[in-house]
Design a protein around this motif. Structure first.
Motif, short mmCIF file in Angstrom:
data_model
loop_
_atom_site.label_atom_id
_atom_site.label_comp_id
_atom_site.label_asym_id
_atom_site.label_seq_id
_atom_site.Cartn_x
_atom_site.Cartn_y
_atom_site.Cartn_z
N SER A 1 40.85 32.46 -8.37
CA SER A 1 41.15 32.26 -9.98
C SER A 1 40.03 33.12 -10.71
N ILE A 2 40.30 33.96 -11.63
CA ILE A 2 39.26 34.70 -12.41
C ILE A 2 39.69 34.25 -13.97
N PHE A 3 38.76 33.61 -14.61
CA PHE A 3 38.76 33.39 -15.89
C PHE A 3 40.13 32.61 -16.16
N GLY A 4 40.51 31.74 -15.32
CA GLY A 4 41.63 31.00 -15.49
C GLY A 4 43.01 31.61 -15.36
N VAL A 5 42.86 32.87 -14.59
CA VAL A 5 44.27 33.55 -14.31
C VAL A 5 44.20 33.36 -12.45
N ASN A 6 45.31 32.66 -12.43
CA ASN A 6 45.27 32.56 -10.78
C ASN A 6 45.93 33.60 -9.93
N GLY A 7 45.42 34.01 -9.03
CA GLY A 7 46.08 35.33 -8.39
C GLY A 7 47.20 35.09 -7.34
N ASN A 8 48.26 35.98 -7.23
CA ASN A 8 49.20 35.90 -6.30
C ASN A 8 49.17 37.11 -5.30
N LEU A 9 47.96 38.05 -5.32
CA LEU A 9 48.07 39.16 -4.39
C LEU A 9 47.62 38.62 -2.98
N ALA A 10 48.51 39.16 -1.90
CA ALA A 10 48.29 38.79 -0.55
C ALA A 10 47.17 39.57 -0.23
N PRO A 11 46.23 39.18 0.63
CA PRO A 11 44.91 39.80 0.91
C PRO A 11 45.48 40.99 2.01
N LYS A 12 44.49 41.77 1.81
CA LYS A 12 44.83 43.24 2.93
C LYS A 12 43.59 42.98 3.67
N ARG A 13 43.64 42.95 4.77
CA ARG A 13 42.65 42.85 5.89
C ARG A 13 42.53 43.84 6.96
N ILE A 14 41.34 44.28 7.23
CA ILE A 14 40.99 45.40 8.15
C ILE A 14 40.09 44.76 9.18
N ALA A 15 40.34 45.27 10.60
CA ALA A 15 39.48 44.84 11.73
C ALA A 15 39.47 46.00 12.73
N SER A 16 38.06 46.38 13.05
CA SER A 16 38.12 47.43 14.08
C SER A 16 36.97 47.01 15.02
N GLY A 17 37.13 47.73 16.23
CA GLY A 17 36.48 47.52 17.46
C GLY A 17 36.59 48.23 18.77
N THR A 18 36.11 47.71 20.04
CA THR A 18 36.41 48.22 20.91
C THR A 18 36.81 47.38 22.20
N ALA A 19 37.99 47.72 22.77
CA ALA A 19 38.58 46.50 23.77
C ALA A 19 38.73 47.53 25.17
N THR A 20 38.92 46.94 26.19
CA THR A 20 39.21 47.73 27.48
C THR A 20 40.43 47.39 27.92
N SER A 21 41.39 48.22 28.38
CA SER A 21 42.89 48.16 29.12
C SER A 21 42.76 47.24 30.25
N SER A 22 43.58 46.43 30.53
CA SER A 22 43.66 45.75 31.78
C SER A 22 44.12 46.57 32.98
N ALA A 23 44.16 46.22 34.02
CA ALA A 23 44.58 46.71 35.32
C ALA A 23 46.37 46.93 35.18
N GLN A 24 46.76 46.40 34.42
CA GLN A 24 48.33 46.35 34.24
C GLN A 24 48.38 47.30 33.20
N TYR A 25 47.50 47.91 32.42
CA TYR A 25 47.86 49.01 31.46
C TYR A 25 47.94 48.21 29.97
N ASP A 26 47.40 46.95 30.00
CA ASP A 26 47.59 46.51 28.53
C ASP A 26 46.45 46.46 27.92
N LEU A 27 46.57 46.66 26.51
CA LEU A 27 45.34 46.67 25.64
C LEU A 27 45.55 45.47 24.71
N THR A 28 44.84 44.26 24.82
CA THR A 28 45.28 43.01 24.22
C THR A 28 43.84 42.83 23.47
N VAL A 29 43.92 42.39 22.22
CA VAL A 29 42.93 42.20 21.48
C VAL A 29 43.34 40.91 20.33
N SER A 30 42.53 39.86 20.19
CA SER A 30 42.58 38.78 19.49
C SER A 30 41.92 39.10 18.00
#
Length: 535
Positions: A416-445
């Motif tokens: 809320s800014i100066f009494g105005v309540n927001g309704n905008l869904a947040p945009k989120r970004i994540a980056s990083g490095t991960a290693t694929s499994s022996a079964q060729y799966d790239l899994t990231v939490s």
């Protein structure tokens, strides 16, 4: 610094002279000004309305020549309804337009008007021909309103060096006209004043004659019979009346210099006051300033309180040493007369530059006056102290900035800014490095469900196998509307080959989770860099 010379014959075009060179040459021996013959040359004349005319004539400015072969009409601006102004009629040499023209320089309306300054710089050079007084509410201009400045060398002057004599007939006639108009006006004012004085004198002599006759009638009886006895009786009566009057401090005000100490003042009147009664008054010169509630003891009749007109006791500093105060007795206390000022205000309660009288004396306000200051307060993340001062309530005095972008759609949901309540869904970004499994799966939490994932393999020196996991409804159907992914997501990626290839994967093993993603990649146990975006 350079040396110039001229004029010389040109040889094969090596001596060419411009107009400004000739102007500089002529200006060296012909001074600026108007040509004096005829005497009316370039004279400013009133037309009986809100216009003036410049008479035919010639002038010389900085080596340049101007000739006016007929009356030149100029219009004056409308007069102010309250204040006067002075307009200046000038000849302007404009270097950029390469011409000399008559111009009206409009003055500023004020209670004490002055004519505008002449422009004399690299852009233009002006000669002042006349100043015109525009009275408040004026609808016409007379010659008496025009001050001829042609002979003023600081403003205009007369061309000299090429003339034999100066004809001053016209300027003399103008001043003669002004003198006659001025004399007639003052003669009328004198006659009016004389009539008033004669009437007042007649009234005064009649009153004094009546007073003398009345007095003479009153003493006629005294001057008959026992003249000496009658006079003695009359003198005795006058002395008694005088003594009674002098002792009656209700009909006149006595004077005394105070003695005693601060807050306990003593006054001795001569003749002495016999008793306190309502209406008794005296003027008292204070010997020492008071430091609080005070009393006055007159001729030993007992101490009485000194109070202000509002009935309150005097406070520290009310009675100042060396000052004279008038006191009147109301039957209980002596009241300060004409004291008037009272109150508890201090300087910080009063607008800057304003003054007031209070219980503590005169004060000068210190509150800053912000009227017209255009103070702007820009909202930010922390509180802002409003500047000290007086604002008149107008937008030009000060304001808190608003912003059309302050709407719910621009504010994150849950904020809320100066009494105005927001309704905008947040945009989120994540980056990083991960290693694929022996079964060729790239899994990231992750801490959110991504809408699109960009990934690429990296071997430390180069990037390969660039791929994107995306929502087919938004992206892929633009390429192949008939294609439908089983789980709603598709993968498009490249991999190293001979040659490099672009492939589309649509497998149930490539998908996003509420808290991450899983992608089937062509390389196992390989380091991948990724960037996940929620939109």
């Amino acid at each position: 610094m350079a040396i110039t010379s001229g004029f010389f014959n040109s040889v094969n075009g090596d001596r060419r002279y411009k107009a400004d060179f000739f102007a500089e040459y002529f200006a060296s021996f012909i001074a600026n000004g108007v040509f004096p013959n005829p005497s009316t040359g370039m004279q400013v004349i009133a037309n009986g309305n809100m216009t003036v005319s410049i008479r035919a004539g010639k002038a010389w400015i900085k080596g340049y020549y101007v000739n006016n072969d007929a009356d030149y009409l100029l219009s004056l601006g409308v007069a102010d309804g309250v204040l006067k102004r002075i307009d200046r009629i000038v000849l302007r040499l404009d270097f950029s337009s390469r011409q000399i023209t008559p111009v009206v320089k409009k003055g500023t309306a004020t209670s004490s008007p002055t004519a505008p300054l002449l422009q004399r710089d690299a852009d233009a050079y002006e000669l002042g021909l006349a100043d015109v007084l525009i009275s408040n509410g004026a609808i016409s201009i007379s010659q008496a309103n025009i001050t001829d400045t042609r002979l003023n060398t600081a403003l205009c002057g007369i061309v000299h060096g090429v003339v034999d004599q100066v004809d001053t007939t016209t300027i003399f006639n103008q001043y003669k006209t002004w003198f006659i108009e001025f004399s007639l006006t003052k003669q009328s004012e004198f006659n009016s004043w004389k009539s008033v004085q004669e009437s007042d004198y007649t009234t005064w002599t009649a009153a004094k004659t009546y007073e003398f006759n009345s007095w003479f009638t009153s003493i006629q009886d005294i001057l008959s019979g026992d003249v000496a006895g009658n006079l003695l009786s009359k003198i005795t009566q006058i002395e008694n009346d005088l003594a009674a009057h002098q002792a009656d401090y209700t009909t006149h005000t006595g004077f005394a210099v105070a003695t005693g100490t601060a807050n306990s003042y003593i006054a001795t009147l001569t003749p002495a006051l016999s008793t306190y009664k309502e209406g008794v008054s005296l003027r008292l010169k204070i010997n020492v300033a008071n430091t609080g509630a005070s009393t006055i003891n007159v001729n030993g009749l007992g101490a009485k309180a000194i109070k202000k007109q509002n009935g309150n006791a005097v406070v520290v500093g009310t009675l100042k040493a060396g000052s004279v105060y008038t006191l009147a007795y109301d039957g209980t206390a002596f009241i300060l007369q004409g004291e008037g000022a009272s109150g508890t205000a201090i300087a910080s309660d009063l607008l800057s530059g304003k003054t007031a009288s209070t219980d503590a004396g005169d004060i000068v306000g210190t509150i800053p006056n912000k009227v017209g200051s255009a103070t702007i307060i820009t909202p930010r993340t922390s509180d802002i102290v409003i500047p000290k001062g007086y604002f008149g309530g107008d937008i030009n005095d000060g304001k808190v900035l608003g912003d059309l972008n302050l709407i719910a759609d621009n504010i994150l949901s849950g904020k809320s800014i100066f009494g105005v309540n927001g309704n905008l869904a947040p945009k989120r970004i994540a980056s990083g490095t991960a290693t694929s499994s022996a079964q060729y799966d790239l899994t990231v939490s992750l801490s959110f469900k991504p809408s699109i994932v960009i990934f690429t393999a990296y071997n430390g020196t180069s990037y390969y196998n660039l791929g994107v996991l995306f929502d087919y409804k938004t992206f892929y159907t633009l390429l192949n509307p008939s294609y439908k992914a089983i789980n709603g997501f598709s993968v498009v990626q490249t991999w190293a080959g001979s040659p490099n290839q672009l492939g589309l994967l649509n497998e149930e093993t490539s998908y996003v989770l509420d808290n991450g993603f899983k992608i089937k990649v062509p390389y196992s146990s390989t380091a991948y860099e990724f960037k996940a975006i929620q939109y």
